[in-house]
Structure formats: C-alpha cells, structure tokens
Design a protein around this motif. Structure first.
Motif, mmCIF file in Angstrom:
data_model
loop_
_atom_site.group_PDB
_atom_site.id
_atom_site.type_symbol
_atom_site.label_atom_id
_atom_site.label_comp_id
_atom_site.label_asym_id
_atom_site.label_seq_id
_atom_site.Cartn_x
_atom_site.Cartn_y
_atom_site.Cartn_z
ATOM 1 N N ALA A 1 1.002 -0.586 -0.036
ATOM 2 C CA ALA A 1 -0.300 0.157 -0.265
ATOM 3 C C ALA A 1 0.796 1.384 0.145
ATOM 4 C CB ALA A 1 -1.108 -0.188 0.927
ATOM 5 N N GLU A 2 1.723 1.211 0.697
ATOM 6 C CA GLU A 2 2.952 2.710 1.108
ATOM 7 C C GLU A 2 3.248 2.599 -0.733
ATOM 8 O OE1 GLU A 2 6.367 4.228 3.212
ATOM 9 O OE2 GLU A 2 5.723 2.714 4.035
ATOM 10 N N LEU A 3 3.487 1.610 -1.451
ATOM 11 C CA LEU A 3 3.830 2.187 -2.454
ATOM 12 C C LEU A 3 3.347 2.518 -3.729
ATOM 13 C CD1 LEU A 3 6.734 1.946 -4.112
ATOM 14 C CD2 LEU A 3 6.965 -0.457 -4.809
ATOM 15 N N HIS A 4 2.561 1.451 -3.584
ATOM 16 C CA HIS A 4 1.293 2.063 -4.041
ATOM 17 C C HIS A 4 0.995 3.623 -4.320
ATOM 18 C CE1 HIS A 4 -2.810 2.547 -6.611
ATOM 19 N NE2 HIS A 4 -3.419 2.141 -5.183
ATOM 20 N N LEU A 5 0.350 4.005 -3.078
ATOM 21 C CA LEU A 5 0.061 5.640 -2.300
ATOM 22 C C LEU A 5 1.177 6.598 -3.022
ATOM 23 C CD1 LEU A 5 -1.863 6.933 -1.005
ATOM 24 C CD2 LEU A 5 -0.261 7.058 0.864
ATOM 25 N N THR A 6 3.027 5.762 -3.240
ATOM 26 C CA THR A 6 3.798 6.550 -3.408
ATOM 27 C C THR A 6 3.939 7.518 -5.013
ATOM 28 O OG1 THR A 6 5.231 5.971 -1.657
ATOM 29 C CG2 THR A 6 6.219 6.911 -3.761
ATOM 30 N N ASN A 7 3.395 5.881 -5.444
ATOM 31 C CA ASN A 7 3.458 6.401 -7.365
ATOM 32 C C ASN A 7 1.828 7.058 -7.175
ATOM 33 O OD1 ASN A 7 2.473 3.144 -9.308
ATOM 34 N ND2 ASN A 7 2.297 5.434 -9.904
ATOM 35 N N ILE A 8 0.566 7.438 -6.740
ATOM 36 C CA ILE A 8 0.043 8.269 -6.687
ATOM 37 C C ILE A 8 0.652 9.672 -6.578
ATOM 38 C CG2 ILE A 8 -2.278 8.927 -6.117
ATOM 39 C CD1 ILE A 8 -2.681 6.263 -6.035
ATOM 40 N N TYR A 9 1.162 10.401 -5.831
ATOM 41 C CA TYR A 9 1.678 11.069 -5.153
ATOM 42 C C TYR A 9 2.481 11.258 -6.349
ATOM 43 C CZ TYR A 9 -0.836 10.956 -0.719
ATOM 44 O OH TYR A 9 -1.992 10.863 0.076
ATOM 45 N N ASN A 10 3.603 10.665 -6.760
ATOM 46 C CA ASN A 10 4.329 10.869 -7.771
ATOM 47 C C ASN A 10 3.525 11.475 -8.924
ATOM 48 O OD1 ASN A 10 7.987 9.833 -8.206
ATOM 49 N ND2 ASN A 10 7.270 9.183 -9.815
ATOM 50 N N SER A 11 2.932 11.005 -9.481
ATOM 51 C CA SER A 11 2.368 11.222 -11.309
ATOM 52 C C SER A 11 2.265 12.446 -10.074
ATOM 53 C CB SER A 11 1.239 10.404 -10.932
ATOM 54 O OG SER A 11 1.587 8.872 -11.456
ATOM 55 N N ASP A 12 1.348 12.565 -9.557
ATOM 56 C CA ASP A 12 0.569 14.180 -8.908
ATOM 57 C C ASP A 12 1.672 15.083 -9.547
ATOM 58 O OD1 ASP A 12 -2.034 13.211 -8.443
ATOM 59 O OD2 ASP A 12 -1.339 13.025 -6.043
ATOM 60 N N TYR A 13 2.928 15.252 -8.408
ATOM 61 C CA TYR A 13 4.010 16.080 -8.676
ATOM 62 C C TYR A 13 4.796 16.226 -10.262
ATOM 63 C CZ TYR A 13 4.593 16.350 -3.655
ATOM 64 O OH TYR A 13 3.771 16.715 -2.576
ATOM 65 N N LEU A 14 4.847 14.804 -10.565
ATOM 66 C CA LEU A 14 5.835 15.160 -11.832
ATOM 67 C C LEU A 14 4.245 15.982 -13.039
ATOM 68 C CD1 LEU A 14 6.633 11.280 -12.969
ATOM 69 C CD2 LEU A 14 8.084 12.937 -12.395
ATOM 70 N N CYS A 15 3.156 15.808 -12.852
ATOM 71 C CA CYS A 15 2.468 16.367 -13.402
ATOM 72 C C CYS A 15 2.321 17.588 -13.145
ATOM 73 C CB CYS A 15 0.738 15.899 -13.462
ATOM 74 S SG CYS A 15 0.197 14.444 -13.919
ATOM 75 N N GLU A 16 2.461 17.773 -11.751
ATOM 76 C CA GLU A 16 2.911 19.558 -11.535
ATOM 77 C C GLU A 16 3.868 20.368 -11.820
ATOM 78 O OE1 GLU A 16 2.588 19.213 -7.487
ATOM 79 O OE2 GLU A 16 0.408 19.129 -7.567
ATOM 80 N N GLY A 17 5.080 19.354 -12.788
ATOM 81 C CA GLY A 17 6.044 20.075 -13.059
ATOM 82 C C GLY A 17 7.683 19.876 -12.432
ATOM 83 N N GLU A 18 7.449 19.115 -11.533
ATOM 84 C CA GLU A 18 9.258 18.651 -10.797
ATOM 85 C C GLU A 18 9.456 17.497 -11.322
ATOM 86 O OE1 GLU A 18 9.526 20.015 -8.152
ATOM 87 O OE2 GLU A 18 7.395 20.642 -7.201
ATOM 88 N N SER A 19 10.847 17.086 -11.465
ATOM 89 C CA SER A 19 11.982 16.728 -12.223
ATOM 90 C C SER A 19 11.472 14.730 -11.357
ATOM 91 C CB SER A 19 13.271 17.040 -11.319
ATOM 92 O OG SER A 19 13.438 16.560 -10.320
ATOM 93 N N LYS A 20 12.574 14.147 -11.944
ATOM 94 C CA LYS A 20 11.818 12.794 -11.172
ATOM 95 C C LYS A 20 12.377 12.585 -10.066
ATOM 96 C CE LYS A 20 11.609 10.795 -15.839
ATOM 97 N NZ LYS A 20 12.355 9.354 -16.489
#
Length: 314
Positions: free
Chosen positions: A169-188
């Motif tokens: 679950a933690e990695l899955h939640l990280t995945n979701i938040y990672n996409s949010d930040y990427l789509c906001e323009g943050e670097s990988k």
C-alpha cells in the motif's frame, strides 16, 4: 509467465435484447457474513452451464457498476462477453448503494470475503457452470481479485487484475503522489522524494487521526501487501497494466512482481501492458485533464487481447 506488450434473493426480471441473444437482468441480494449485499445479475436466457464473470470495482464510496463504472463495464465486459454466452455478476461494496456495512471500514480481505459470497451465490443457480467462474477486478478491485485467487483458488477458474497494484500500500500511494508531482512539473528525482515522504506521512497520520472516511479506509489497507497472496495463485491470472497509468506504473509493477518471485514469474501469470492508455484503459496521456480523459475512447487493443485471454482461460 506469458508476457504480451505492444512495445504488457432475485427481485426483478427485466429482459432486454443483446446482439447475440435475449439477456435477463436481475436485481439480486446475497449474504456475506452479517451483511446483505445488493447487486445485479446478467444471464443469457434459455442457456445452461453459463460461464460467469464477477466484476470488482475500485476504491471509494462512489465506485459502482451503476455509476462511475457504468461505461467501463458496458464497453469492456458486456459488449465483449454477453454475445459469447457469458454471464456477469456485479455487486455494490459494503456501504455503497443498498449494500449494508461501511466501505471505509473494509479492508482487502473483507472485500475478498464478499467476492467469495458472490461465488457461493452463483453456485446455487442451476443455469451457472460452477467450474467456470472468473473474478475480475479493476484498480483496488484488482488487489481483491489477487486475494480471491489466493484464498479461494478452488472456487474460481481464473482471475484478472486490471490496472491493479501488485505492490504494498505504501508504494502504491507513493506511485499516486509521484504522478501528482510530475504532472505539476517537478523533476523525477524531486517528485519521488516528495511522494515518498508524503506517502509515509499520510500512512502515519491516518493511523492516529482517521477523521475522514477516506482516511479511515487508508488506515484499513495501509499495511496490505499482496506478495504472499500472489505466490499462492495457481489458476490462470491476467495482470493488465496501462502505459500512461498515473496510479499503477507498469515499470514499478513488473519490478515488484520480479522481486516477489525472484525473477521467475509463474507460467500461469499473463502480463499485459497496454500502450498509450491511462488507468481506465482510455487512450489519453497520464497528465490529461479529467475532461480529456472522459472524452477519450477505450483501447481496442486492450479489448481484443482481454477478450482473447478470457475466452481461452474461462
């Protein structure tokens, strides 16, 4: 392992006409422990030994085959399998629609038990082939299908996890938040750093202050890890991933599977990556707007390959 990639208590009878034959839609109820769950049964009329699909929706209080999944099931289940003589059972989760219980206090194993109750219900119907029941789930429903394949493998012939996580679950939640930040323009690098911290913080926070329903549900599933259940699946199992999925990355998913099985994913697993589609298997980019995603079409490649796998394995 097989790997495909383009680059992986009856209430009301309402007969309707399908392309192949008359269809009987029936409102149903069945018991799961102390809860009564409501659903809908679709069966070809005047047919015997019908193979059945049980569909499991994703997370949240609005997930139902009658609401946000209506278009998905009509085009990716009913249109594909009703003409082939298959039946379909939908049911609302605990606390959704007329089903009793509270969805926010249900964990993945509770949902799997409810799916088992649906299987048991189907086995009471003379027209159903009890040896050809498949459990298919989308998103969180994919997690549930994996557990069904593990705990109730003698009761199902096949399972399918469609855009379902295969990590904890933690990695899955990280995945979701990672996409949010990427789509906001943050670097990988920055996106992953921020997402990892936020996922860990949120899981810690909801364990102490689960004030909202969504937080309470996150607390219920926060320690879930499907790895042990994945190892116990012996029936044919399809895992569908979407290349533009902002909630379940194919790369992370394949890495998780290889770690679970020490790079020897079982032969009964079929891994399918659909190119150019989002979490809902629609042809749209990962960071597309909600309006763009709603207007997009489902992948014909997914529909064709998914249908072929089901016809060969169920």
């Amino acid at each position: 392992m097989r790997f495909f990639s383009a680059f992986l208590t009856i209430l009301v009878f309402v007969p309707i006409h399908s392309l192949a034959q008359d269809l009987l839609r029936t409102n149903i109820t069945f018991e799961s422990g102390r809860y009564t769950l409501h659903g809908e049964l679709l069966l070809p009329q005047k047919a015997d030994s019908i193979p059945m699909i049980i569909f499991l929706v994703g997370a949240g209080e609005h997930s139902s085959h009658r609401t946000i999944y209506k278009d998905f099931v009509e085009k990716n289940l009913e249109a594909l399998f009703i003409p082939e003589g298959y039946g379909i059972l939908y049911f609302d989760k605990r606390g959704v629609g007329d089903s009793e219980g509270r969805w926010q206090r249900s964990n993945i194993y509770d949902r799997a038990d409810d799916a088992k109750a649906a299987i048991d219900y189907l086995k009471t119907l003379n027209s159903v082939d009890p040896n050809r029941i498949g459990v298919f789930g989308h998103s969180q429903g994919g997690w549930v299908a994996q557990v069904v394949g593990s705990l109730y493998r003698n009761d199902v012939k096949a399972i399918a996890s469609i855009a379902g996580p295969v990590s904890n679950a933690e990695l899955h939640l990280t995945n979701i938040y990672n996409s949010d930040y990427l789509c906001e323009g943050e670097s990988k690098e920055k996106a992953f750093e921020l997402a990892s911290k936020k996922a860990q913080s949120d899981i810690n926070w909801v364990s102490i202050f689960p004030f909202k329903k969504a937080w309470r549900h996150l607390k219920e599933i926060s320690e879930f890890d499907p790895s042990n259940d994945l190892r116990r699946i012996t029936d044919p199992a399809l895992f569908v991933f979407a290349s533009n999925d902002r909630m379940v990355y194919p790369g992370w998913s394949l890495t998780s599977l290889n770690e679970t099985f020490k790079n020897r994913v079982p032969d009964n697993f079929t891994l399918l990556v659909i190119p150019g589609v989002n979490h809902d298997l629609k042809k749209v980019e990962m960071c597309a707007s909600r309006e763009e995603a709603e207007a997009a079409e489902y992948s014909e490649y997914f529909q064709t390959t998914f249908k072929s796998w089901v016809l060969n394995n169920l």
